[in-house]
Scaffold this motif. Structure first.
Motif, PDB file in Angstrom:
ATOM      1  N   PRO A  71     -17.643  56.477 101.456  1.00 39.21           N
ATOM      2  CA  PRO A  71     -18.656  57.461 101.041  1.00 39.21           C
ATOM      3  C   PRO A  71     -18.026  58.796 100.655  1.00 39.21           C
ATOM      4  N   VAL A  74     -23.465  62.660  99.922  1.00 39.80           N
ATOM      5  CA  VAL A  74     -24.443  62.070 100.851  1.00 39.80           C
ATOM      6  C   VAL A  74     -25.872  62.534 100.602  1.00 39.80           C
ATOM      7  N   THR A 133     -25.940  56.549 100.823  1.00 36.11           N
ATOM      8  CA  THR A 133     -24.576  56.045 100.931  1.00 36.11           C
ATOM      9  C   THR A 133     -24.044  55.821  99.524  1.00 36.11           C
ATOM     10  N   ASP A 229     -16.487  60.478 108.312  1.00 33.87           N
ATOM     11  CA  ASP A 229     -17.631  59.573 108.194  1.00 33.87           C
ATOM     12  C   ASP A 229     -17.557  58.571 109.329  1.00 33.87           C
ATOM     13  N   GLY A 258     -25.319  60.450 107.192  1.00 33.32           N
ATOM     14  CA  GLY A 258     -24.498  60.001 106.075  1.00 33.32           C
ATOM     15  C   GLY A 258     -25.154  58.853 105.339  1.00 33.32           C
ATOM     16  N   ARG A 262     -25.243  55.720 109.230  1.00 29.54           N
ATOM     17  CA  ARG A 262     -24.017  56.505 109.182  1.00 29.54           C
ATOM     18  C   ARG A 262     -24.271  57.951 109.596  1.00 29.54           C
ATOM     19  N   ARG A 264     -22.153  61.945 109.356  1.00 30.23           N
ATOM     20  CA  ARG A 264     -21.021  62.712 108.828  1.00 30.23           C
ATOM     21  C   ARG A 264     -20.830  63.981 109.659  1.00 30.23           C
ATOM     22  N   GLU A 301     -14.929  55.689 109.926  1.00 29.88           N
ATOM     23  CA  GLU A 301     -14.823  55.033 108.620  1.00 29.88           C
ATOM     24  C   GLU A 301     -13.864  55.765 107.691  1.00 29.88           C
TER      25      GLU A 301
END
Length: 568
Positions: A71, A74, A133, A229, A258, A262, A264, A301
């Motif tokens: 990514p 976002v 994403t 991430d 995220g 997810r 961030r 990630e």
């Protein structure tokens, strides 16, 4: 709301291809296109799809053989959601994005300095702000590009040279040095591609921009941030607030969604800190520990250090070369407008290129692209720098004064963003008043609501379609003679009557199901609005009988551009 900005052609984190590959002397053929787009990130893909959908043959050149899997950006706003939906992604958007419910700013002691709540239905008919994403968005866009007739995706080919002449551009491309078979063979085959125009959507280190004489303006904003991430293992874990900015001079920090599943985090490097050491995975986990995240309950990630900058090209068009996205501008991520600005570039440029290629306008129309987009871009950059100045303050004394001011504003109900200029066009292809400025409501962004049209129900773009639209409270065709009607038909201008009558079913009737358009016309004080394909208002008419003058004004602008181009 934060997003990431990057320096390579697809907007991904910089990747250096291993090894050196010798260029072969042989050329494997010539390929002719109407437009060549360099860079298959979101901006390049959007540009290619929009041109292909208008019937043009487009070559989309991308140096990396495979899409970048991690990514970057976002967030996108309601206007960009509308653009993406118009590309054919209306049903796909909810699968990789979700509305951003809130955005809260706190100081180092946890006091709330600012809290923004976002509407679930924004001005353009989509949520005001959306978290997404990027690899999934790019996958959906590339699949749509490959489905679009006339678009050819050329992955694994790198632009190495170009030559412009009176009738077009010859672009030399070589097999990408990042492709394993090419690395093993040690030979890079080359091709020569030909097109009338080349659009560089190839990132901050743009090849196309390097072949132009334009200079870069720099706002002087520069800060290094570590971007992380994270995939939390517990899908039910709730982060409150969902999107948080910690304005702590000891460590400015961002903690936001995220996209589905997810999160961030972003941490600003302080003076004297080493980028290499601060950007390590070990340091990432050390910083995340304060948020109760560790290798046992989350997956890291991605971790990388970015330099946030604010700069833009002075000219986005030079002859047959054009720039869009990060090739034309970069900005801090704090307003979430980097990718959004690039997709707006595509939306503004493509319909103008279409008119020029069809011969309905002269190529000087393309100069309005720089005029219009640089206005919006400067607004986005100034907003991002303004927010960044609040967030990135490392001096505790200055930060304390900032906190006191913002806490007082919040207590008194004052909006700290109220002094920012409105986001509208102030020049370009707009109906002009006598003093040469846009005649209100020209330059404003048109809205979108739910309608019923010829038996189809949904948001306007999906029910009626995209392109020019003339909306009036009475059937605008009655105000136009046959010659004007024929010109509107040739340009694809839809002539529509907006009505609240649920029984209306005439061929021009758009039933305004939620009152969106009647309210919009009332706010603008107009009986008719002529909307451009990028959804901005060209101009308005107080009464339907004045529609002929509105159409004539657009026709005059396009005719003048053609005359100027021929004279040049």
């Amino acid at each position: 709301m934060n997003e990431n900005h990057t320096d390579n052609g697809t907007g991904s984190a910089t990747v250096t291809a291993p090894g050196c590959v010798q260029a072969a002397a042989d050329d494997i053929g010539d390929d002719a296109y109407d437009v060549l787009v360099i860079g298959a990130g979101p901006v390049g893909l959007t540009t290619a799809i929009q041109l292909g959908a208008r019937g043009w043959r487009v070559g989309l050149v991308e140096r990396w053989p495979h899409p970048y899997p991690l990514p970057r950006a976002v967030v996108f706003d309601h206007e960009v959601a509308r653009i993406l939906a118009s590309l054919g992604l209306a049903d796909a958007l909810p699968t990789f994005s979700e509305p951003a419910a809130d955005y809260e700013w706190r100081n180092g002691t946890g006091e709330t300095l600012l809290r923004l709540a976002f509407e679930n239905t924004g001005h353009s008919g989509w949520p005001a702000m959306n978290i997404f994403t990027q690899p999934q968005l790019e996958g959906a866009l590339e699949a749509q590009a490959r489905r679009t007739s006339g678009v050819e995706v050329l992955r694994g080919w790198e632009a190495t040279d170009l030559a412009e002449d009176a009738s077009g551009v010859s672009l030399t491309v070589a097999e990408s040095a990042g492709d394993e078979p090419v690395l093993r063979s040690g030979v890079r085959r080359r091709r020569t591609l030909r097109a009338q125009y080349v659009v560089g959507c190839d990132g901050a280190n743009s090849f196309v921009r390097s072949r132009m004489t334009t200079t870069m303006a720099d706002r002087g904003f520069q800060h290094d941030w570590l971007v992380l991430d994270v995939l939390p293992h517990d899908p039910d874990r709730v982060f409150t607030p969902r999107n948080l900015q910690v304005c702590d001079p000891l460590r400015p920090t961002t903690a936001v969604s995220g996209g589905p599943g997810r999160r961030r985090w972003e941490f600003m490097l302080l003076p004297g800190e080493s980028s290499a050491e601060f950007g390590s995975a070990e340091n990432a986990w050390r910083l995340l520990a304060a948020w109760d995240l560790h290798p046992g309950n989350a997956t890291l990630e991605r971790h990388t250090v970015y330099t946030f900058r604010a700069r833009w090209a002075e000219n986005w068009r030079e002859g047959r070369l054009l720039l869009a996205g990060d090739a034309a501008h970069q900005m801090p991520p704090f307003a979430g407008q980097g990718m959004c600005s690039g997709i707006r570039d595509a939306a503004n440029l493509t319909w103008k290129l279409d008119l020029v290629l069809h011969g309905d306008a002269g190529e000087t129309l393309l100069d309005t692209y720089t005029t219009e987009r640089s206005q919006h871009l400067r607004h986005a950059i100034e907003l991002s720098v303004f927010l960044g100045g609040i967030i990135c303050e490392p001096d505790p004394t200055v930060a304390a004064l900032r906190d006191a001011r913002m806490l007082a504003d919040r207590k008194d109900g004052r909006d700290p963003l109220a002094d920012m200029p409105p986001q509208r066009l102030t020049g370009g292809l707009l109906r002009q008043a006598a003093d040469g400025t846009p005649k209100a409501p020209a330059g404003q962004l048109g809205c979108q609501g739910r309608v019923r049209f010829r038996g189809r129900t949904g948001l306007f773009d999906q029910a009626v379609g995209t392109g020019f639209a003339l909306l009036a409270t009475e059937d605008p065709r009655a105000a136009l003679d046959d010659e004007a009607l024929g010109w509107c038909e040739r340009l694809g201008i839809r002539l529509l009557r907006v009505t609240g009558d649920p029984a209306a079913n005439g061929p021009a009737d758009v039933v305004d199901l939620d009152g969106t358009y009647s309210s919009h016309l009332e706010r603008c004080g107009q009986g008719a609005l002529l909307l451009r394909p990028d959804h901005y208002i060209f101009g308005g008419a107080l009464r339907t009988e004045q529609v002929s003058g509105l159409v004539a004004a657009l026709r005059q602008e396009l005719t003048v551009s053609a005359a100027v181009s021929q004279a040049g």
